[in-house]
Design an enzyme around this catalytic site. Structure first.
Site, PDB file in Angstrom:
ATOM      1  N   GLU A  58       0.857  -1.177   0.000  1.00 16.82           N
ATOM      2  CA  GLU A  58       0.000   0.000   0.000  1.00 16.82           C
ATOM      3  C   GLU A  58       0.891   1.224   0.000  1.00 16.82           C
ATOM      4  O   GLU A  58       1.950   1.234   0.624  1.00 16.82           O
ATOM      5  CB  GLU A  58      -0.923   0.025   1.216  1.00 16.82           C
ATOM      6  CG  GLU A  58      -1.810   1.272   1.258  1.00 16.82           C
ATOM      7  CD  GLU A  58      -2.915   1.200   2.310  1.00 16.82           C
ATOM      8  OE1 GLU A  58      -3.823   2.044   2.247  1.00 16.82           O
ATOM      9  OE2 GLU A  58      -2.862   0.314   3.181  1.00 16.82           O
ATOM     10  N   CYS A 245      -6.533   1.170   2.866  1.00 15.65           N
ATOM     11  CA  CYS A 245      -7.479   2.274   3.048  1.00 15.65           C
ATOM     12  C   CYS A 245      -7.528   3.208   1.850  1.00 15.65           C
ATOM     13  O   CYS A 245      -8.567   3.814   1.586  1.00 15.65           O
ATOM     14  CB  CYS A 245      -7.130   3.039   4.317  1.00 15.65           C
ATOM     15  SG  CYS A 245      -7.629   2.196   5.838  1.00 15.65           S
ATOM     16  N   ASN A 377     -12.447  -3.181   0.986  1.00 12.72           N
ATOM     17  CA  ASN A 377     -11.417  -3.240   2.020  1.00 12.72           C
ATOM     18  C   ASN A 377     -11.947  -2.631   3.310  1.00 12.72           C
ATOM     19  O   ASN A 377     -12.198  -1.434   3.375  1.00 12.72           O
ATOM     20  CB  ASN A 377     -10.175  -2.472   1.564  1.00 12.72           C
ATOM     21  CG  ASN A 377      -9.126  -2.359   2.650  1.00 12.72           C
ATOM     22  OD1 ASN A 377      -8.361  -3.276   2.893  1.00 12.72           O
ATOM     23  ND2 ASN A 377      -9.100  -1.212   3.328  1.00 12.72           N
ATOM     24  N   GLU A 378     -12.165  -3.455   4.313  1.00  9.74           N
ATOM     25  CA  GLU A 378     -12.500  -2.998   5.666  1.00  9.74           C
ATOM     26  C   GLU A 378     -13.739  -2.114   5.731  1.00  9.74           C
ATOM     27  O   GLU A 378     -13.795  -1.174   6.532  1.00  9.74           O
ATOM     28  CB  GLU A 378     -11.311  -2.263   6.290  1.00  9.74           C
ATOM     29  CG  GLU A 378     -10.101  -3.144   6.537  1.00  9.74           C
ATOM     30  CD  GLU A 378      -9.018  -2.451   7.340  1.00  9.74           C
ATOM     31  OE1 GLU A 378      -9.281  -1.350   7.855  1.00  9.74           O
ATOM     32  OE2 GLU A 378      -7.924  -3.011   7.449  1.00  9.74           O
TER      33      GLU A 378
END
Length: 826
Positions: A58, A245, A377-378
């Site tokens: 990331e 994120c 994602n999350e």
């Protein structure tokens, strides 16, 4: 049995971290073993996939620009602005002498590359790159390029801060009133890690995309050699990219000229392919600019270069990472679903297809053989995420039925979102579910058996992000112990990746991290060494075993009480700790106008006694904890009144605070006043024990009660039970797994001893005939040690050891990971 010493903090056992002298392990003789490992000769273990361990990249901690992406010039296209970070502008990273201004008009290079530098006369431009300067090496060559419009002479050199030349000059003559790319090369005449790039122009000219690349990059594909090689040395089975994120956060815009290519938009892969000068830049979620020079083509190419499976993560149009928004724009959702289909065509389609042609034009006519994509994602809005995931999955499976589509379970290892999404995935029969968690060493030592109880016929697990909450050897030992459980459950856990992968030492947004670097050096953390040991010695089948030995039972929650806030002003009053019979142990109503006995833990915030209450008055400060009254009782009630005055969140009520930095806190109105939680803190990091929706009303006074009974805690909000938990997990400091490398005819015995004394262990391999010697690799040392730029004391040591037999005894060092590769014979 030997007694194992521990230091206790709260209900969790934490191993004592003392300096120790480490001796090479020797075969123990006539010593009663502390542990036994017995191979089950009648059982056949799970096959371990080649993709078992991989890496997660990331763009966090400046991992891309200024990191893995080898570009040396910072802000090469003058696109930085205050949206990226406060105080930034188009000349951030540059020093300009003379008349030079950043311009955005219809004379720009192209619609995506909005800014350019307009020089109206003779001028000098200097760029210091990332960290403290550009790193150059004597006799190495560097490729320079610039897009220019106008007629002028450019003189380009490398130099020190005081102007001493570090290269022979390069002269470039620009000509004409159209944009054109000019190239040349510089050869360094000396080695320096504080070099600057200097450009002098003798006339008016427009400049854009000023670039300097090392001639030598990893496999000539534009990546920094030492960082790429460290990743390659892990031998990863997959590369998960580009986040994280940054994938599903930002404004939910597609790439659209009508929106003037808004900054801080959601990550979109189409922004990141094609010639670099046509790629958009964007605000990075982690607080800086991302140029997309390292884009999807480069990710695919790097995965291929290191022999890893590419695993892209696509936005599901539901934000995560604390933002919690879902799109209501059907056209935008459909556009992103089509983007997912186009991505698969880009990766796998023939060079004659629409998107395969874009890949081929970049230099890769052959497909990249993409097999797996992740959607989301999350996300912490499980219902909204699930609705969108089904839309993505349906479209992908309809056109590409052999593509594995990965769902996820939210941001935590448990809780309402986790349970909700896992139930949906099980009922639906999803291919794979991505789990994420960052927890304490104690958690990893207490949860080695997490996946033992997972449904063998349900969706497979992709552990896409995990790490213990620090970068010391003890953290890595806890991770290693946990990894033995991942391997033992290889029929359920098909992929796992530590996170994050990279961190620039001068630009850190998150830690721990696996590989650290500055502008010319890189070093692996203790977790890098442990991950590399596991990833280089996976094996292809689990050999079922049983193990016996010492474990640690939980202890009661004791320690100081505390108060804190997070970007919120709040007042606390009538603080009291009592025994179950009502006897007061501690009390403070602040009516005397002072807060005697309260001390700061974090040295943040502004705490003052006002109007008979203890108030924290700032609204821009995080983690303002103060503490008082160390409680040695095992059963007690902690009560108080709390009032939010202003700010973004609510209350943080701490208890069980230890001098080691460990604590628990009850978080009400967290995550921008959307949910509550109980968190277990380890210094500056926290793991969540439980979560539930919750908001706090400004101006309302709440009665709070924390009832502690040994390891069990019950929480009351205004007299009503809010939640409870029992932190009673057993800690297992000794962990093991045995795998088989059938191609090489070897058993791999993997033992983790995460305690301060050696572990004498009897190993029974059954009736297998084995060689008398084995290759042994050990990682050990002071559990509080870490690898740094100045020293990397934690390294694997490999040797040949004797005394191996079908049944043998070995002493595994204190605080160690040991791998034994044992040849089997027929």
């Amino acid at each position: 049995m030997r007694r194992i010493p521990y230091r206790l903090a709260g209900a969790a056992a934490v191993l004592v971290s003392l300096p120790l002298a480490v001796s090479p392990p020797v075969a123990a003789q006539a010593v009663e073993p502390d542990y036994t490992i017995t191979v089950n000769p009648a059982a056949t273990g799970a096959t371990i996939p080649q993709s078992m361990y991989g890496v997660f990249f990331e763009d966090i901690n400046y991992a891309a620009d200024g990191g893995l992406y080898a570009e040396l010039v910072r802000n090469r296209s003058f696109e930085f602005n205050s949206t990226d970070a406060s105080g930034w502008n188009g000349l951030t990273g540059w020093t300009a002498t003379g008349s030079a201004t950043v311009t955005n008009d219809d004379q720009r290079l192209n619609e995506r590359n909005r800014n350019y530098l307009s020089v109206t006369g003779a001028a000098t431009l200097v760029n210091a790159g990332y960290n403290t300067g550009l790193a150059v090496k004597k006799n190495d060559k560097y490729d320079f390029s610039v897009w220019a419009r106008g007629t002028a002479s450019l003189q380009v050199t490398l130099q020190t801060v005081d102007g001493t030349a570090l290269s022979t000059p390069l002269t470039i003559a620009t000509k004409g009133d159209t944009w054109k790319k000019y190239t040349g090369a510089l050869k360094a005449t000396a080695t320096s890690d504080v070099a600057h790039l200097k450009i002098k122009t003798d006339a008016a000219v427009r400049l854009d995309e000023v670039s300097l690349f090392p001639k030598n990059t990893y496999k000539n594909h534009g990546l920094r050699t030492d960082l790429a090689q460290k990743v390659a040395d892990l031998d990863p089975g997959f590369v998960r990219f580009p986040g994280g994120c940054l994938v599903n956060t930002g404004s939910m815009y597609a790439y659209d000229a009508a929106n003037n290519y808004p900054r801080a938009r959601a990550y979109q892969w189409k922004d990141t392919v094609g010639p670099v000068e046509t790629r958009a830049t964007n605000k990075n979620f982690w607080g800086y600019n991302q140029t997309y020079g390292l884009g999807y083509y480069e990710y695919f190419q790097f995965s291929e270069d290191i022999g890893a499976m590419p695993l892209p993560v696509l936005p599901a149009l539901v934000t995560g990472c604390g933002q919690n928004r879902a799109t209501v724009d059907e056209a935008l959702l459909q556009r992103h679903i089509q983007d997912a289909l186009d991505l698969i065509e880009y990766a796998n389609g023939p060079a004659t297809s629409t998107w395969g042609k874009v890949r081929a034009a970049a230099g890769h006519p052959k497909p990249f053989n993409l097999t797996t994509v992740a959607v989301g994602n999350e996300e912490n809005l499980p219902n909204e995420y699930w609705a969108n995931f089904l839309r993505f999955e349906s479209a992908i499976k309809a056109k590409y039925p052999n593509i594995t589509v990965v769902s996820n379970s939210g941001p935590d290892d448990q809780g309402a979102t986790f349970e909700n999404l896992w139930a949906k995935n099980r009922e639906h029969g999803s291919d794979m579910v991505d789990e994420h968690y960052y927890n304490s060493p104690a958690w990893f030592l207490q949860n080695n058996r997490r996946y033992d109880a997972y449904d063998r016929n349900g969706p497979k697990v992709f552990l896409g992000e995990y790490a213990s909450l620090d970068n010391k050897l003890y953290n890595s030992l806890a991770e290693a112990a946990y990894m033995t459980g991942l391997e033992r459950n290889a029929d359920v856990v098909k992929m796992a990746s530590y996170a994050p992968l990279l961190a620039n030492i001068d630009n850190v947004q998150w830690k721990p991290d696996m590989i650290w670097f500055d502008n010319d050096e890189s070093w692996g953390s203790t977790s890098y060494q442990v991950q590399k040991l596991f990833m280089n010695n996976v094996g292809d089948r689990v050999v079922p075993t049983t193990a016996t030995g010492n474990v640690l039972q939980p202890k009661p929650i004791t320690g100081a009480i505390g108060l804190s806030t997070w970007r919120t002003a709040a007042t606390y009053d009538d603080v009291k700790v009592t025994r179950p019979d009502g006897t007061v142990i501690y009390g403070d109503d602040f009516d005397d106008g002072n807060a005697d006995g309260w001390t700061s833990v974090t040295n943040r915030g502004n705490w003052t006694v006002s109007n008979g209450g203890y108030a924290q008055t700032t609204t821009d400060t995080e983690d303002t904890m103060v503490k008082a009254a160390t409680i040695s009782e095992t059963d007690y009630d902690y009560t108080l009144k709390a009032t939010k005055q202003s700010g973004a969140e609510g209350f943080l009520v701490a208890f069980g605070i230890q001098e080691t930095g460990q604590f628990y806190w009850w978080n009400l109105g967290g995550w921008n006043n959307t949910q509550g939680a109980v968190e277990k803190g380890i210094t500056s990091a926290k793991e969540q024990i439980l979560t539930k929706p919750n908001t706090v009303t400004t101006g309302q006074t709440y009665d709070l009660k924390v009832s502690v009974r040994g390891t069990k805690v019950t929480l009351f909000l205004d007299g009503v039970e809010w939640a409870s938990f029992d932190d009673n997990a057993v800690t297992e400091p000794f962990a093991q797994v045995v795998t088989e490398d059938t191609r090489r005819g070897e058993l791999i015995v993997k033992v983790v001893n995460a305690q301060d004394i050696p572990a004498v262990t009897r190993i029974d391999l059954g009736k297998r005939k084995v060689a008398r010697t084995a290759k042994q690799t050990v990682i050990t040392g002071d559990p509080g040690e870490q690898n740094t730029r100045s020293a990397e004391p934690i390294q694997p040591v490999t040797s040949t050891v004797s005394g191996i037999a079908s049944t043998f005894t070995r002493e595994f060092p204190a605080n160690s990971v040991t791998f034994l590769r044992i040849k089997t014979t027929r």
